[in-house]
Structure formats: C-alpha cells, structure tokens
Scaffold this motif. Structure first.
Motif, PDB file in Angstrom:
ATOM      1  N   LEU A  36       0.650  -1.191   0.034  1.00 53.71           N
ATOM      2  CA  LEU A  36      -0.157  -0.148  -0.165  1.00 53.71           C
ATOM      3  C   LEU A  36       0.422   1.079  -0.133  1.00 53.71           C
ATOM      4  CD1 LEU A  36      -1.967  -0.875   2.559  1.00 53.71           C
ATOM      5  CD2 LEU A  36      -3.075  -1.132   0.392  1.00 53.71           C
ATOM      6  N   SER A  37       0.158   2.289  -0.675  1.00 56.07           N
ATOM      7  CA  SER A  37       0.513   3.980  -0.782  1.00 56.07           C
ATOM      8  C   SER A  37       1.644   3.576   1.345  1.00 56.07           C
ATOM      9  CB  SER A  37      -0.507   4.730  -1.240  1.00 56.07           C
ATOM     10  OG  SER A  37       0.409   5.909  -0.526  1.00 56.07           O
ATOM     11  N   GLY A  38       2.543   4.415   1.182  1.00 59.15           N
ATOM     12  CA  GLY A  38       2.919   4.565   2.722  1.00 59.15           C
ATOM     13  C   GLY A  38       2.844   3.537   3.891  1.00 59.15           C
ATOM     14  N   ALA A  39       3.626   1.813   3.298  1.00 60.49           N
ATOM     15  CA  ALA A  39       3.732   0.913   3.623  1.00 60.49           C
ATOM     16  C   ALA A  39       4.902   0.651   3.546  1.00 60.49           C
ATOM     17  CB  ALA A  39       3.159   0.289   2.751  1.00 60.49           C
ATOM     18  N   GLY A  40       6.358   1.766   2.820  1.00 61.47           N
ATOM     19  CA  GLY A  40       7.980   1.521   3.048  1.00 61.47           C
ATOM     20  C   GLY A  40       8.523   1.271   1.922  1.00 61.47           C
ATOM     21  N   LYS A  41       8.138   1.040   0.641  1.00 68.39           N
ATOM     22  CA  LYS A  41       8.239   0.447  -0.459  1.00 68.39           C
ATOM     23  C   LYS A  41       9.373   1.641  -0.891  1.00 68.39           C
ATOM     24  CE  LYS A  41       4.430   1.287  -2.895  1.00 68.39           C
ATOM     25  NZ  LYS A  41       3.977   1.355  -2.245  1.00 68.39           N
ATOM     26  N   THR A  42       9.216   2.145  -0.379  1.00 68.24           N
ATOM     27  CA  THR A  42      10.295   3.032  -1.025  1.00 68.24           C
ATOM     28  C   THR A  42      11.659   3.220  -0.002  1.00 68.24           C
ATOM     29  OG1 THR A  42       8.453   5.379  -1.941  1.00 68.24           O
ATOM     30  CG2 THR A  42      11.031   6.077  -2.303  1.00 68.24           C
ATOM     31  N   THR A  43      11.187   3.522   1.712  1.00 65.90           N
ATOM     32  CA  THR A  43      12.395   3.776   2.344  1.00 65.90           C
ATOM     33  C   THR A  43      13.237   2.297   1.689  1.00 65.90           C
ATOM     34  OG1 THR A  43      10.628   5.087   3.852  1.00 65.90           O
ATOM     35  CG2 THR A  43      12.120   3.865   4.711  1.00 65.90           C
ATOM     36  N   ILE A  44      12.731   1.870   2.094  1.00 61.22           N
ATOM     37  CA  ILE A  44      13.542  -0.200   2.046  1.00 61.22           C
ATOM     38  C   ILE A  44      13.906   0.499   0.844  1.00 61.22           C
ATOM     39  CG2 ILE A  44      13.424  -2.255   2.051  1.00 61.22           C
ATOM     40  CD1 ILE A  44      10.461  -2.349   4.148  1.00 61.22           C
ATOM     41  N   ALA A  45      13.587   0.310  -0.480  1.00 58.16           N
ATOM     42  CA  ALA A  45      14.134   0.203  -1.225  1.00 58.16           C
ATOM     43  C   ALA A  45      15.588   1.238  -1.912  1.00 58.16           C
ATOM     44  CB  ALA A  45      13.120   0.662  -2.823  1.00 58.16           C
ATOM     45  N   ASP A  92       0.540   8.816   6.732  1.00 56.85           N
ATOM     46  CA  ASP A  92       0.593   9.119   5.873  1.00 56.85           C
ATOM     47  C   ASP A  92       2.003  10.511   4.907  1.00 56.85           C
ATOM     48  OD1 ASP A  92      -1.290  10.684   3.616  1.00 56.85           O
ATOM     49  OD2 ASP A  92      -2.644  11.805   4.638  1.00 56.85           O
ATOM     50  N   PRO A  93       2.483   9.421   4.740  1.00 58.51           N
ATOM     51  CA  PRO A  93       4.074  10.727   4.293  1.00 58.51           C
ATOM     52  C   PRO A  93       4.245  11.624   3.029  1.00 58.51           C
ATOM     53  CG  PRO A  93       4.236   8.476   3.168  1.00 58.51           C
ATOM     54  CD  PRO A  93       2.760   8.570   4.300  1.00 58.51           C
ATOM     55  N   LYS A  94       2.972  11.595   2.132  1.00 58.58           N
ATOM     56  CA  LYS A  94       3.014  12.279   1.023  1.00 58.58           C
ATOM     57  C   LYS A  94       1.963  13.425   1.304  1.00 58.58           C
ATOM     58  CE  LYS A  94       5.490   9.763  -1.906  1.00 58.58           C
ATOM     59  NZ  LYS A  94       4.897   8.429  -3.246  1.00 58.58           N
ATOM     60  N   ARG A 153       7.407  -6.910   7.457  1.00 61.08           N
ATOM     61  CA  ARG A 153       5.971  -6.656   8.333  1.00 61.08           C
ATOM     62  C   ARG A 153       6.356  -5.475   8.622  1.00 61.08           C
ATOM     63  NH1 ARG A 153       5.790 -11.933   8.765  1.00 61.08           N
ATOM     64  NH2 ARG A 153       3.929 -12.580   8.239  1.00 61.08           N
ATOM     65  N   THR A 154       6.377  -3.987   8.130  1.00 57.37           N
ATOM     66  CA  THR A 154       6.535  -2.442   8.517  1.00 57.37           C
ATOM     67  C   THR A 154       5.876  -2.239   9.917  1.00 57.37           C
ATOM     68  OG1 THR A 154       5.640  -0.905   6.790  1.00 57.37           O
ATOM     69  CG2 THR A 154       7.785  -2.398   5.868  1.00 57.37           C
ATOM     70  N   ALA A 155       5.143  -2.390  10.090  1.00 55.43           N
ATOM     71  CA  ALA A 155       4.289  -1.683  11.518  1.00 55.43           C
ATOM     72  C   ALA A 155       5.643  -2.354  12.592  1.00 55.43           C
ATOM     73  CB  ALA A 155       3.146  -1.958  11.614  1.00 55.43           C
ATOM     74  N   SER A 156       5.585  -3.655  12.403  1.00 57.83           N
ATOM     75  CA  SER A 156       5.990  -4.590  13.567  1.00 57.83           C
ATOM     76  C   SER A 156       7.980  -4.220  13.801  1.00 57.83           C
ATOM     77  CB  SER A 156       5.855  -5.042  14.351  1.00 57.83           C
ATOM     78  OG  SER A 156       5.612  -5.900  12.842  1.00 57.83           O
ATOM     79  N   GLU A 157       8.296  -3.705  12.563  1.00 59.36           N
ATOM     80  CA  GLU A 157       9.547  -4.447  12.435  1.00 59.36           C
ATOM     81  C   GLU A 157      10.158  -3.190  12.158  1.00 59.36           C
ATOM     82  OE1 GLU A 157       9.967  -7.623   9.843  1.00 59.36           O
ATOM     83  OE2 GLU A 157      10.599  -6.718   8.352  1.00 59.36           O
ATOM     84  N   SER A 158      11.739  -3.051  12.299  1.00 60.94           N
ATOM     85  CA  SER A 158      12.097  -1.399  12.037  1.00 60.94           C
ATOM     86  C   SER A 158      13.016  -0.867  10.456  1.00 60.94           C
ATOM     87  CB  SER A 158      13.699  -1.295  13.280  1.00 60.94           C
ATOM     88  OG  SER A 158      14.784  -1.963  12.420  1.00 60.94           O
ATOM     89  N   ILE A 159      13.294   0.024   9.950  1.00 58.77           N
ATOM     90  CA  ILE A 159      13.321  -0.416   8.820  1.00 58.77           C
ATOM     91  C   ILE A 159      14.607  -0.802   8.645  1.00 58.77           C
ATOM     92  CG2 ILE A 159      14.455   1.491   6.866  1.00 58.77           C
ATOM     93  CD1 ILE A 159      12.803   3.794   8.353  1.00 58.77           C
ATOM     94  N   GLU A 160      15.402  -0.846   9.451  1.00 60.05           N
ATOM     95  CA  GLU A 160      16.901  -1.388   9.381  1.00 60.05           C
ATOM     96  C   GLU A 160      16.755  -3.009   8.943  1.00 60.05           C
ATOM     97  OE1 GLU A 160      20.620  -0.862   9.084  1.00 60.05           O
ATOM     98  OE2 GLU A 160      21.350  -2.443  10.029  1.00 60.05           O
ATOM     99  N   GLU A 161      15.874  -3.740   9.870  1.00 57.52           N
ATOM    100  CA  GLU A 161      15.543  -5.334   9.828  1.00 57.52           C
ATOM    101  C   GLU A 161      14.399  -5.181   8.552  1.00 57.52           C
ATOM    102  OE1 GLU A 161      14.702  -6.467  14.496  1.00 57.52           O
ATOM    103  OE2 GLU A 161      12.768  -5.193  13.041  1.00 57.52           O
ATOM    104  N   SER A 162      14.272  -4.544   8.430  1.00 57.55           N
ATOM    105  CA  SER A 162      13.217  -4.565   7.428  1.00 57.55           C
ATOM    106  C   SER A 162      13.884  -4.644   5.569  1.00 57.55           C
ATOM    107  CB  SER A 162      12.242  -4.197   6.068  1.00 57.55           C
ATOM    108  OG  SER A 162      11.559  -3.841   7.292  1.00 57.55           O
ATOM    109  N   SER A 163      15.145  -3.314   5.516  1.00 55.66           N
ATOM    110  CA  SER A 163      16.667  -3.902   4.400  1.00 55.66           C
ATOM    111  C   SER A 163      17.159  -4.783   4.826  1.00 55.66           C
ATOM    112  CB  SER A 163      17.127  -2.669   4.607  1.00 55.66           C
ATOM    113  OG  SER A 163      16.270  -1.521   5.212  1.00 55.66           O
TER     114      SER A 163
END
Ligand SMILES: Nc1ncnc2c1ncn2[C@@H]1O[C@H](COP(=O)(O)OS(=O)(=O)O)[C@@H](OP(=O)(O)O)[C@H]1O
Ligand SMILES: Nc1ncnc2c1ncn2[C@@H]1O[C@H](COP(=O)(O)OP(=O)(O)O)[C@@H](O)[C@H]1O
Length: 182
Positions: free
Chosen positions: A21-30, A126-128, A160-170
C-alpha cells in the motif's frame, strides 16, 4: 556481499519488486537497500512508481487498465535494466496479482517483497498527505480505500513494517538478494 557487474550481467541481473500500500514503506526500504548494494560495489537501480509515472507515462491514471499498463511498462523497463547487469529495485504498488505474475514471468531472476503494513498504519504515517486528501474526497480510486489491493500469497520476502524497523526490513531484503546472487 560481493558480485561483479560481469557476473550480474551473465545472470541476467535481478529484479526486486516491492509491492504494498501507499505508505507501507516501499520507497524507504528500496532506497536503504540500494545504498547498501552501492556501498558493496553492486550496480543497483531504483525505479520509483511515482517518478517513473511522471517521467515516462504521465497520462496513465489509476483505473485498473491504466495500473496494469503502468506495471507492464515498468516491468519491461526493469527487465531491460536488470539484463544490463544490475539489481533493479522497483517500488510500485502493482495491486493486481495477475499483472505481478506477468512481470515475474518475463524476468530471468525476480524477487517479490511484500511490504506489509495495515491500512491504518499507512494512513497514520501518510508520508505524502494523500490519505488526508482521499478522506476529503479529493482523490478517488485510492489503493486500499476504494480500489483493490491483492496481497501476495507467497512472496519471497515479507516485511511487516508496522512491527519491524527499517533496518530489519532492509536487512531481510539484502539477505534474500545475496542468496539469489550466490
Ligand atoms: N489513486 C491512487 N492510488 C494509489 N496511489 C496513488 C493514487 N493517486 C496517486 N497515487 C500516488 O501514486 C503512487 C502509486 O503509483 P504506482 O505506479 O506505484 O501505482 S500502481 O502500481 O499503478 O497501482 C503512490 O506512491 P506510493 O505512496 O509510493 O505508493 C501515490 O503516491
Ligand atoms: N520498517 C519500516 N520500513 C519502511 N518504512 C518504515 C518502517 N517503519 C516506519 N517506516 C516509515 O513509513 C514511511 C513509509 O513511506 P514510504 O517509504 O514513502 O512508503 P511507500 O513508498 O510504500 O508509499 C516512512 O516515513 C518511513 O520512515
């Protein structure tokens, strides 16, 4: 992680598609993954849905047909860039399972990353500012609200970006890429 551009080209590169979804964290992780790959000397290309839409096909909207066309075109671009010898990170919602499947089928190597956060979390982030505009009635056909999102059934990576950090996801994505390039 180490892999030469030559080896990457021989393998036909790798397409890593981040869907969610929009805001899920695709851009941040990529972006985090691209930075890490670059620091290891691995050619990494980032294709962001918003940017590609603006630059390559600004006339496409958000109907089912236009989204499918958008995803097919970005899929073809990702395939080409990957075959030049790169890891191509694609941050595009791609809400329909069948279109994601079509793209997977044309790529020599492909990883699907389900960037998963509840709609409520995405809306709170709602980042945008788009969800606010949706609630005001200024945007319609919005994914997860009044347009569908078909969640992946068997993604290679599930963040699961609501429960893990950006670092963990990446790191999870990086490990899967390393495995795939071995
Ligand atoms: N109606 C509607 N629904 C969803 N998203 C919308 C919409 N209108 C504009 N936006 C913005 O466009 C980005 C999504 O474009 P994509 O190319 O990734 O979408 S799709 O795969 O064609 O469905 C999306 O980017 P992300 O927030 O990064 O996901 C939004 O910023
Ligand atoms: N584990 C996580 N992974 C990715 N983003 C996260 C995570 N936790 C919190 N966030 C935050 O969520 C927001 C996601 O925005 P963005 O990456 O633009 O999403 P998308 O590209 O899916 O629309 C960012 O503000 C980011 O800092």
């Amino acid at each position: 992680m180490s892999v030469s551009p030559h080896t990457l080209r021989e393998k036909g590169g790798l397409v890593v598609w981040l869907t969610g979804l929009s805001g899920a964290g695709k851009t941040t992780i990529a972006q985090a993954v691209q930075q890490s790959l670059t620091s290891f000397g691995i050619p990494a290309v980032f294709l962001d849905g918003d940017e590609v839409r603006k630059q390559m096909h600004p006339t496409l909207g958000f109907s089912k047909t236009d989204r499918e066309e958008n995803v097919r075109r970005i899929g073809a671009l990702a395939k080409t860039r990957a075959e030049e010898g790169a890891v191509v990170l694609v941050a595009v919602i791609a809400p329909y399972r069948s279109t994601r499947q079509e793209v997977r089928a044309i790529c020599r190597a492909y990883l699907e990353v389900f960037v998963d956060a509840p709609l409520q979390t995405c809306e709170e982030r709602d980042p945008k500012g788009l969800y606010r505009r949706v609630r005001r009635g200024e945007i319609t056909q919005f994914t997860g609200i009044d347009a569908p999102y078909e969640a992946p059934v068997e993604p290679e990576i599930h963040c699961r970006t609501a429960s893990e950090s950006i670092e963990e996801s990446s790191q999870r994505v990086l490990r899967a890429i390393a495995e795939s390039l071995r």
